[in-house]
Design a protein around this motif. Structure first.
Motif, PDB file in Angstrom:
ATOM      1  N   GLY A 117     -12.134   8.266   2.599  1.00 31.29           N
ATOM      2  CA  GLY A 117     -12.000   6.941   2.010  1.00 31.29           C
ATOM      3  C   GLY A 117     -10.976   6.857   0.906  1.00 31.29           C
ATOM      4  N   ALA A 118     -10.214   7.922   0.689  1.00 34.13           N
ATOM      5  CA  ALA A 118      -9.190   7.933  -0.357  1.00 34.13           C
ATOM      6  C   ALA A 118      -7.809   7.752   0.273  1.00 34.13           C
ATOM      7  N   PHE A 119      -6.871   7.246  -0.527  1.00 37.16           N
ATOM      8  CA  PHE A 119      -5.530   6.968  -0.040  1.00 37.16           C
ATOM      9  C   PHE A 119      -4.500   7.593  -0.971  1.00 37.16           C
ATOM     10  N   ARG A 120      -3.401   8.017  -0.383  1.00 34.44           N
ATOM     11  CA  ARG A 120      -2.286   8.606  -1.131  1.00 34.44           C
ATOM     12  C   ARG A 120      -1.151   7.595  -1.163  1.00 34.44           C
ATOM     13  N   CYS A 121      -0.493   7.492  -2.298  1.00 35.13           N
ATOM     14  CA  CYS A 121       0.538   6.465  -2.489  1.00 35.13           C
ATOM     15  C   CYS A 121       1.858   7.085  -2.918  1.00 35.13           C
ATOM     16  N   ARG A 122       2.941   6.602  -2.329  1.00 35.12           N
ATOM     17  CA  ARG A 122       4.291   6.907  -2.780  1.00 35.12           C
ATOM     18  C   ARG A 122       5.050   5.583  -2.856  1.00 35.12           C
ATOM     19  N   ALA A 123       5.600   5.279  -4.019  1.00 32.24           N
ATOM     20  CA  ALA A 123       6.341   4.029  -4.217  1.00 32.24           C
ATOM     21  C   ALA A 123       7.756   4.359  -4.662  1.00 32.24           C
ATOM     22  N   ILE A 124       8.744   3.739  -4.001  1.00 28.44           N
ATOM     23  CA  ILE A 124      10.147   3.974  -4.318  1.00 28.44           C
ATOM     24  C   ILE A 124      10.825   2.647  -4.595  1.00 28.44           C
ATOM     25  N   ASP A 125      12.052   2.730  -5.086  1.00 27.24           N
ATOM     26  CA  ASP A 125      12.850   1.520  -5.248  1.00 27.24           C
ATOM     27  C   ASP A 125      13.745   1.359  -4.028  1.00 27.24           C
ATOM     28  N   ALA A 126      14.607   0.360  -4.052  1.00 24.94           N
ATOM     29  CA  ALA A 126      15.433   0.060  -2.885  1.00 24.94           C
ATOM     30  C   ALA A 126      16.402   1.181  -2.543  1.00 24.94           C
ATOM     31  N   SER A 127      16.746   2.033  -3.516  1.00 27.52           N
ATOM     32  CA  SER A 127      17.676   3.133  -3.270  1.00 27.52           C
ATOM     33  C   SER A 127      16.975   4.380  -2.759  1.00 27.52           C
ATOM     34  N   GLY A 128      15.645   4.381  -2.746  1.00 33.00           N
ATOM     35  CA  GLY A 128      14.902   5.549  -2.290  1.00 33.00           C
ATOM     36  C   GLY A 128      14.425   6.449  -3.400  1.00 33.00           C
ATOM     37  N   ALA A 129      14.760   6.131  -4.648  1.00 33.43           N
ATOM     38  CA  ALA A 129      14.317   6.954  -5.776  1.00 33.43           C
ATOM     39  C   ALA A 129      12.847   6.696  -6.066  1.00 33.43           C
ATOM     40  N   PRO A 130      12.088   7.736  -6.375  1.00 33.87           N
ATOM     41  CA  PRO A 130      10.652   7.544  -6.631  1.00 33.87           C
ATOM     42  C   PRO A 130      10.404   6.736  -7.899  1.00 33.87           C
ATOM     43  N   VAL A 131       9.416   5.848  -7.841  1.00 32.42           N
ATOM     44  CA  VAL A 131       8.988   5.057  -8.994  1.00 32.42           C
ATOM     45  C   VAL A 131       7.602   5.505  -9.453  1.00 32.42           C
ATOM     46  N   LEU A 132       6.658   5.591  -8.523  1.00 31.78           N
ATOM     47  CA  LEU A 132       5.297   6.002  -8.861  1.00 31.78           C
ATOM     48  C   LEU A 132       4.683   6.726  -7.676  1.00 31.78           C
ATOM     49  N   THR A 133       3.909   7.766  -7.972  1.00 38.80           N
ATOM     50  CA  THR A 133       3.174   8.491  -6.940  1.00 38.80           C
ATOM     51  C   THR A 133       1.743   8.688  -7.399  1.00 38.80           C
ATOM     52  N   ALA A 134       0.837   8.707  -6.446  1.00 37.55           N
ATOM     53  CA  ALA A 134      -0.574   8.961  -6.738  1.00 37.55           C
ATOM     54  C   ALA A 134      -1.139   9.805  -5.611  1.00 37.55           C
ATOM     55  N   ASP A 135      -1.778  10.908  -5.971  1.00 38.13           N
ATOM     56  CA  ASP A 135      -2.327  11.809  -4.958  1.00 38.13           C
ATOM     57  C   ASP A 135      -3.546  11.212  -4.269  1.00 38.13           C
ATOM     58  N   SER A 136      -4.321  10.406  -5.007  1.00 41.11           N
ATOM     59  CA  SER A 136      -5.543   9.867  -4.402  1.00 41.11           C
ATOM     60  C   SER A 136      -5.978   8.614  -5.144  1.00 41.11           C
ATOM     61  N   LEU A 137      -6.406   7.622  -4.378  1.00 44.08           N
ATOM     62  CA  LEU A 137      -7.022   6.395  -4.899  1.00 44.08           C
ATOM     63  C   LEU A 137      -8.292   6.135  -4.111  1.00 44.08           C
ATOM     64  N   VAL A 138      -9.400   5.966  -4.822  1.00 45.18           N
ATOM     65  CA  VAL A 138     -10.673   5.613  -4.202  1.00 45.18           C
ATOM     66  C   VAL A 138     -11.062   4.229  -4.700  1.00 45.18           C
ATOM     67  N   LEU A 139     -11.416   3.347  -3.774  1.00 44.88           N
ATOM     68  CA  LEU A 139     -11.837   1.989  -4.113  1.00 44.88           C
ATOM     69  C   LEU A 139     -13.350   1.886  -4.057  1.00 44.88           C
ATOM     70  N   ARG A 140     -13.888   0.895  -4.734  1.00 42.52           N
ATOM     71  CA  ARG A 140     -15.307   0.574  -4.589  1.00 42.52           C
ATOM     72  C   ARG A 140     -15.478  -0.941  -4.643  1.00 42.52           C
ATOM     73  N   GLU A 141     -16.605  -1.404  -4.103  1.00 41.94           N
ATOM     74  CA  GLU A 141     -16.844  -2.829  -4.024  1.00 41.94           C
ATOM     75  C   GLU A 141     -17.097  -3.413  -5.410  1.00 41.94           C
ATOM     76  N   ALA A 142     -16.544  -4.594  -5.652  1.00 36.26           N
ATOM     77  CA  ALA A 142     -16.706  -5.251  -6.948  1.00 36.26           C
ATOM     78  C   ALA A 142     -18.166  -5.625  -7.170  1.00 36.26           C
TER      79      ALA A 142
END
Length: 567
Positions: free
Chosen positions: A298-323
């Motif tokens: 249930g966890a997700f890994r994130c990689r975020a880049i800009d338009a040139s391909g350079a990394p902006v933010l990375t996260a190894d794991s994100l777990v969500l839960r119901e509000a």
């Protein structure tokens, strides 16, 4: 007629209307506010011996001379940060969890830590229209070099400080430009475009209303379990003062909402994040890649880049839960009181899984034998005299029936001797490396009050539960507790309990129950209800003959009109 003079000229008007009275409109009066709002900001914090925090949500920072603490302070409201009003969950304006992530990243940068190792959001932060909420972010050094813990608290309207976030910061976390989300074309070849259509209207119907600042997802593609999205902040959104704007980062989470069954699941909020790194600041657009994390279900890994391909933010794991269901009613009033309730759950009767080897830890009592005989699978198991024998046999799981026999007179002795022996067995189980992957199923009867029960029938077993609950908190996953009645349908569920993954369960008449914390209804305060309701009755003040009791008694008489007290 009434007459007044203005600059010497008489003005006359009728005292009573001379024409028909116009009816008031049936809708609420519309009004527009013209009062100027006083500007707020950090001001000259250096003259107060502090430093500017340099952040859009924080005003000042101070490093204490002792204790290794750095404290950041700030004050937020919908008037000073109007973009927060664009994030509404369950009818309440909710500070987005991504704002907490951004604050942690900023604090880490301030103390020289480039990695948010872990961040847990313990409680949501709700803002009302007139709220001005004070924030405190405390960073504390640990004994380990380059490692800090942090906690973020906010002051509720009642004046109580509530902790919302905890986590850990560590040094390191830098990566090179070559570590990009997608190597090659964007979007990657083979990815299928997803029609967003009325996505934001659909999520609004389900309880999450995003205003313009948060409606940043403009395109989405899917390739198996991988999601690729383009995120843009509205033109003119001010990003200075933030490493990454919380609204931009929140919109980066929106692709995950397209994978859920929104018809049955409520709004989901960030809960736990690990391995978060910020590689570039000032972004107003992102290309985001989400993929299931390898380590946690249930966890997700994130990689975020800009338009040139350079990394902006990375996260190894994100777990969500119901509000939480009651965000609108709880608005910043704190977590409130909770109680432990037993909630019904569904278990499918089944035997011991094929390929697993189970055993029984000897429990010489007639009641234990009856329990074993009530389950055909357990009757076939080999009984072992001690933990060492179980380990030698190479079991995957073991059953320990704790059905002690005693009467009221011998109850204290049973508690002392039984829990001492149990503690020794559990320690031996946990210390044996051959049993590291095995689980111990401890079965009791009448240890707790579940639906339909009047009272616990075995207080010695209740003591065992207290002991083993503490062990479970230190060694999660190693021990499973189940309290079972003598119904054959309940006994048939014992193997299913171990397969279900719940650390604690109760079986009653063939139904399974699990413990869950539920919020108590909000009670009116003494100030709201008033002691005047007592009338001619008497108020009991325990400890009322001491100094504090005298002050309480005086307050009741002077402040609430109470006339009869028993101290």
């Amino acid at each position: 007629l009434a007459t007044a003079h203005c600059h010497g000229l008489p003005i006359t008007w009728p005292l009573a209307p001379t024409t028909a009275v116009a009816e008031l409109p049936t809708y609420a009066f519309q009004h527009e506010r013209f009062w100027l709002h006083a500007a707020s900001g950090a001001g000259d914090v250096e003259s107060l011996g502090q430093a500017s925090a340099g952040h859009g949500l924080l005003g000042a920072a101070v490093t204490l001379a002792e204790d290794g603490l750095t404290v950041f302070t700030g004050r937020i409201s919908l008037s000073t940060h109007p973009w927060l009003a664009d994030h509404v969950v369950g009818g309440a304006v909710l500070v987005p969890g991504t704002a907490f992530v951004e604050l942690a990243l900023h604090a880490g940068d301030y103390v020289g830590c480039g990695l948010v190792e872990e961040l847990t959001i313990e409680a949501p932060l709700v803002l009302e229209e007139e709220d001005h909420v004070s924030l405190q972010l405390v960073v504390e050094t640990t004994e380990a070099a380059g490692r800090h813990t942090f906690r973020l608290s906010a002051q509720s309207p009642s004046g109580t400080w509530i902790r919302h976030v905890t986590g850990t910061l560590v040094t390191g976390g830098d990566i090179g430009r070559e570590d990009t989300v997608v190597r090659g074309n964007w979007p990657p070849a083979g990815a299928r475009a997803v029609d967003l259509g009325d996505f934001y209207a659909r999520v609004a119907d389900l309880g999450t209303e995003y205003g313009p600042v948060f409606r940043g997802m403009t395109a989405l593609w899917q390739d198996g379990d991988d999601l690729y999205a383009e995120i843009d902040l509205p033109s003119g959104t001010e990003v200075s003062g933030y490493g990454i704007h919380p609204a931009l980062l929140d919109a980066a989470l929106h692709p995950l909402a397209t994978t859920r069954d929104t018809a049955t699941e409520g709004p989901m909020l960030p809960f736990v994040l690990t391995g978060v790194r910020l590689h570039a600041t000032g972004a107003d657009s992102l290309r985001v890649h989400w993929t299931p994390a390898d380590s946690t279900a249930g966890a997700f890994r994130c990689r975020a880049i800009d338009a040139s391909g350079a990394p902006v933010l990375t996260a190894d794991s994100l777990v969500l839960r119901e509000a939480p269901k009651n965000l609108a009613s709880a608005r910043g009033r704190g977590p409130g009181l909770t109680r432990l309730d037993w909630t019904s759950t569904t278990l499918t009767p089944g035997g011991i899984p094929a390929g697993e080897k189970w055993g029984v830890l000897a429990a010489p009592s007639l009641a234990a034998s009856e329990l074993m005989e009530g389950n055909a699978d357990l009757t076939q198991l080999t009984e072992h005299p001690d933990v060492a024998a179980l380990a030698e046999a190479g079991v995957d799981a073991a059953v320990l029936p704790l059905l002690w026999t005693h009467d009221d007179a011998s109850l204290p002795e049973t508690v002392h001797t039984g829990t001492a022996r149990l503690l020794a067995q559990v320690r031996e189980w946990l210390d044996d490396p051959r049993l590291e992957a095995a689980r111990l199923l401890v079965v009791t009867r009448g240890a707790d009050v579940v639906t339909g029960d009047v009272a616990p029938t075995d207080l010695a077993a209740s003591a065992a539960w207290g002991l083993l609950r503490s062990v479970q908190s230190e060694q999660p996953g190693r021990i499973v507790l189940v309290d079972c009645d003598d119904d054959q349908a309940s006994l048939a569920l014992l193997p299913a309990v171990l397969a279900g993954g719940e650390p604690q369960s109760a079986l009653r008449h063939g139904r399974a129950y699990v413990p869950r914390l539920t919020r108590l209804p909000e009670q009116p305060s003494a100030t709201a209800s008033g002691f005047a309701d007592v009338g001619d009755g008497t108020v009991l003040v325990t400890g009322g003959t001491g100094s504090l009791g005298a002050l309480v008694a005086r307050h009741l008489v002077v402040g609430h009109g109470v006339r009869h007290l028993l101290l």
